[in-house]
Every structure is written in structure tokens, then in C-alpha cells.
Design a protein around this motif. Structure first.
Motif, PDB file in Angstrom:
ATOM      1  N   GLY A 108      -3.854  -5.860  -6.574  1.00 23.60           N
ATOM      2  CA  GLY A 108      -4.606  -5.197  -5.895  1.00 23.60           C
ATOM      3  C   GLY A 108      -5.878  -5.531  -5.133  1.00 23.60           C
ATOM      4  N   PRO A 110       0.726  -1.571  -0.032  1.00 26.35           N
ATOM      5  CA  PRO A 110      -0.282  -0.358   0.641  1.00 26.35           C
ATOM      6  C   PRO A 110       1.281   1.505   0.237  1.00 26.35           C
ATOM      7  CG  PRO A 110      -1.090  -1.536   1.554  1.00 26.35           C
ATOM      8  CD  PRO A 110       0.076  -2.146   1.458  1.00 26.35           C
ATOM      9  N   LEU A 114      -6.935   2.977   2.798  1.00 26.47           N
ATOM     10  CA  LEU A 114      -8.068   2.590   1.864  1.00 26.47           C
ATOM     11  C   LEU A 114      -9.128   2.552   1.965  1.00 26.47           C
ATOM     12  CD1 LEU A 114      -5.675  -0.189   0.373  1.00 26.47           C
ATOM     13  CD2 LEU A 114      -6.450   1.564  -0.321  1.00 26.47           C
ATOM     14  N   MET A 119       2.002   1.786  -3.497  1.00 30.15           N
ATOM     15  CA  MET A 119       1.370   2.465  -4.654  1.00 30.15           C
ATOM     16  C   MET A 119       1.269   3.626  -5.178  1.00 30.15           C
ATOM     17  SD  MET A 119      -1.826  -0.390  -3.589  1.00 30.15           S
ATOM     18  CE  MET A 119      -1.320  -2.282  -4.043  1.00 30.15           C
ATOM     19  N   TYR A 120       0.786   4.273  -4.129  1.00 33.30           N
ATOM     20  CA  TYR A 120       1.214   5.858  -4.141  1.00 33.30           C
ATOM     21  C   TYR A 120       2.530   6.375  -4.062  1.00 33.30           C
ATOM     22  CZ  TYR A 120      -3.055   4.586  -1.328  1.00 33.30           C
ATOM     23  OH  TYR A 120      -4.130   4.132  -0.760  1.00 33.30           O
ATOM     24  N   ILE A 160      -4.140   0.557  -7.155  1.00 32.25           N
ATOM     25  CA  ILE A 160      -4.711   0.735  -6.365  1.00 32.25           C
ATOM     26  C   ILE A 160      -6.720   1.098  -6.463  1.00 32.25           C
ATOM     27  CG2 ILE A 160      -5.252   3.112  -5.742  1.00 32.25           C
ATOM     28  CD1 ILE A 160      -2.305   4.522  -6.896  1.00 32.25           C
TER      29      ILE A 160
END
Lengths: 137, 184
Positions: free
Chosen positions: B132, A100, B37, A103-104, A118
Motif C-alpha cells: 500500500g 487505488p 489519497l 482498493m475501495y 489503504i
């Protein structure tokens, strides 16, 4: 002011992730092939300092800014939750080659395809929310 | 200046990641990159579908600022601080070539998977989407990802985090050893 602090921490984190190559699919693949010490060294040295620092914070009861307790809350014990959840995460980590944070970072680096990852991660989080009561925790 | 442009070795990178964790602890927060998220789902209105998303997401806005920072950090690094190549173990490069991935050493991510032209390949699209999905589903199920468990949790000597990290590696090894040969 606080917003600026979070932003600076985030920028610093992004640079570290990219420059350490922890955001590279190749390094993640190599780690799971046991091809190099690199990723283990990153996690291991972060942990060595992390464990020491956390122990010092706890023993000296060091407070966060503003005098509140630091967020070092014990996690509730469970085996299925962490094991099954962890395995699913690991399958995804190796398949997409990204976790996570990176990803950004990769989105910022200009890799458009990471937006699909994402999007998938948002979908996975949403479906978990729907199924949560039916899963062993 | 060369040390800035070159990849940072593990013994520089690891302590800097610990520094990020301590900086967040110092300002009263916790290092964990997957919780945003959930926050994003809540902002998108997911609380209508599940009470898991029914929380005061405004309190988690700080986490989205960190994400914004990470995006900026990625932009700065890729454009000004790196030649965007990664040199991995030559044996691993040969293994990857047997999968048809020949971009090791030339790029930061494999162009065969992350190149824009790969998006027209349904197989690659599925790899990115399912990868993902598993990351999102698994990190919420496990209550954290690499930053939340492998760094924050293990630093705090939490047994649940150790179980989660063992799970991360079981999943990763299954994927690389048993599922990759079927996909690539």
C-alpha cells in the motif's frame, strides 16, 4: 444533484472493477506473469475507445456540461518523475495486488485486510508530501 | 441473467471503463483514483507537515463521492452479482501453489494473504502495508495511477503517461520475478 451523478459514476465504476476481475489480486499477478490476455484486453480496449473518443472531443471541441472545457490538460514533461514514481507504483501494485480504485471496491466487498493496504497508501502519500522537494522531478 | 453473474469478459469491461472516463470528462472532471489519497491526507490535517497538502480540498470532494460509490459498487457486486471466484491460467495456478498460495479458483483474493487470520502473520502484514505504501508514494510521485495514466493519460496520447506506465510494468515485473521468490 451533482453529488448523485458522482455517486452513480462511482457505483458503476466499482461494479465494473469487480465484475471485470481487475480488482482481483489473482488477475494482477497473472498479468505480470503474462499468463493471460485478460488484463491487457481490458486496458487495451479501454484505450482504443478512450483514444478515439478523446480525439473526437478535441477535434470537435466538445465541451463539458455547463460549457466548460473538458479536463484534457497536457502533462508537464519529465523522465525521472514518471519513471521512478511509476516503478515504485508498479512494485506496490504487484505486491499488494491492488491499485487505488480497486482498493475501495475491495473494502466495499468486505475484505477487511485491504484497509491495511489503504492505510499504507495514505502513509505513502503523506511521506511523499514530506519528501517531495528532495526528490528528482 | 447469467451474463450478469459471470465474470465480464475484457471486451465488455474495457469499453465500460472508457465510459466511466468519458462520463467524468462530461461532468467536467478527470478520471484518476489516486488523487483522493492526497485529499484524504489534507482533510486529516497533513498541510501542517507539508504545503503539498495545502490546497482547497473542498473542491475535490466530488472525488470522495466517487470513492464512496466505488465502495458501494464493491459491496453490491460481491454480495449480489458474483460467486466471488476467479479462474486464472492453470500454469499460473501451479506457480502460485509453489508459493503456498492454493486458493486460486476458489476465491476472489488469495485467502493466504487477505484472509483475516493472515493478519496475525507479521510477514503478510508487512506485505499489505508496504504494498500500500508503495502504491500511495509511487502514484503521487508519478502524478497518477492506472486510471490517471494508463487510461486517462494514454487516451490523451500523453508521453509522460507512457513513461509512467512503462515504469508500472518495470516495477511489477521486478516484484513478481525477483522479489516474490524471496518473500513467498
Amino acid at each position: 444533484m451533482k453529488t448523485l451523478v458522482y455517486l452513480i459514476i462511482g457505483v458503476f465504476f466499482g461494479i465494473v472493477m469487480y465484475k471485470s476481475e481487475a480488482a482481483s489480486w489473482f488477475r494482477i499477478y497473472e498479468m505480470f506473469e503474462f499468463g493471460s490476455f485478460h488484463m491487457y484486453g481490458i486496458i487495451g480496449s479501454a484505450l482504443a475507445i478512450g483514444v478515439m473518443g478523446t480525439q473526437i472531443i478535441k477535434r470537435r471541441n466538445i465541451k463539458a456540461l455547463g460549457g466548460q472545457d473538458m479536463q484534457l490538460n497536457p502533462k508537464a514533461m519529465s523522465i525521472p518523475r514518471y519513471l521512478f514514481g511509476g516503478i515504485l507504483f508498479g512494485l506496490g501494485w504487484a505486491l499488494a495486488g491492488a491499485c487505488p480504485g480497486p482498493m475501495y471496491v475491495l473494502a466495499g466487498a468486505g475484505y477487511g485486510s485491504i484497509l491495511i493496504v489503504i492505510f499504507g497508501a495514505l502513509g505513502g502519500t503523506f511521506i511523499y508530501g514530506l519528501l517531495r522537494n528532495k526528490l528528482p522531478h | 441473467m447469467e451474463w450478469i453473474m459471470n465474470p465480464w469478459p475484457w471486451y465488455v469491461s474495457g469499453p465500460l471503463i472508457a465510459l466511466v472516463m468519458f462520463a467524468l470528462l462530461f461532468v467536467g472532471k478527470q478520471f484518476g483514483m489516486s488523487s483522493n489519497l492526497r485529499t484524504a491526507c489534507s482533510i486529516g490535517g497533513a498541510s501542517k507537515a507539508s504545503d503539498f497538502f495545502d490546497f482547497d480540498w473542498k473542491k475535490e470532494r466530488w472525488n470522495l463521492i466517487v470513492v464512496l460509490g466505488a465502495i458501494i459498487g464493491g459491496f453490491v457486486s460481491a454480495n449480489y452479482l458474483s460467486d466471488n471466484t476467479v479462474n486464472i491460467n492453470p500454469d499460473v495456478v501451479i506457480k502460485l501453489e509453489s508459493y503456498g498460495i492454493n486458493s486460486a479458483g476458489e476465491s476472489y483474493l488469495p485467502t493466504e494473504i487477505f484472509g483475516d487470520e493472515s493478519l496475525s502473520d507479521p510477514k503478510i502484514l508487512a506485505v499489505l502495508l508496504i504494498g500500500g505504501f508503495l502504491v500511495g508514494f509511487g502514484s503521487r510521485y508519478a502524478g497518477g495511477c492506472t486510471s490517471g495514466h494508463a487510461i486517462s493519460g494514454l487516451s490523451n496520447l500523453q508521453l509522460p503517461s507512457l513513461i509512467a506506465v512503462i515504469g508500472f510494468f518495470i516495477g511489477g515485473l521486478i516484484m513478481i520475478n525477483f522479489i516474490y521468490p524471496l518473500i513467498f
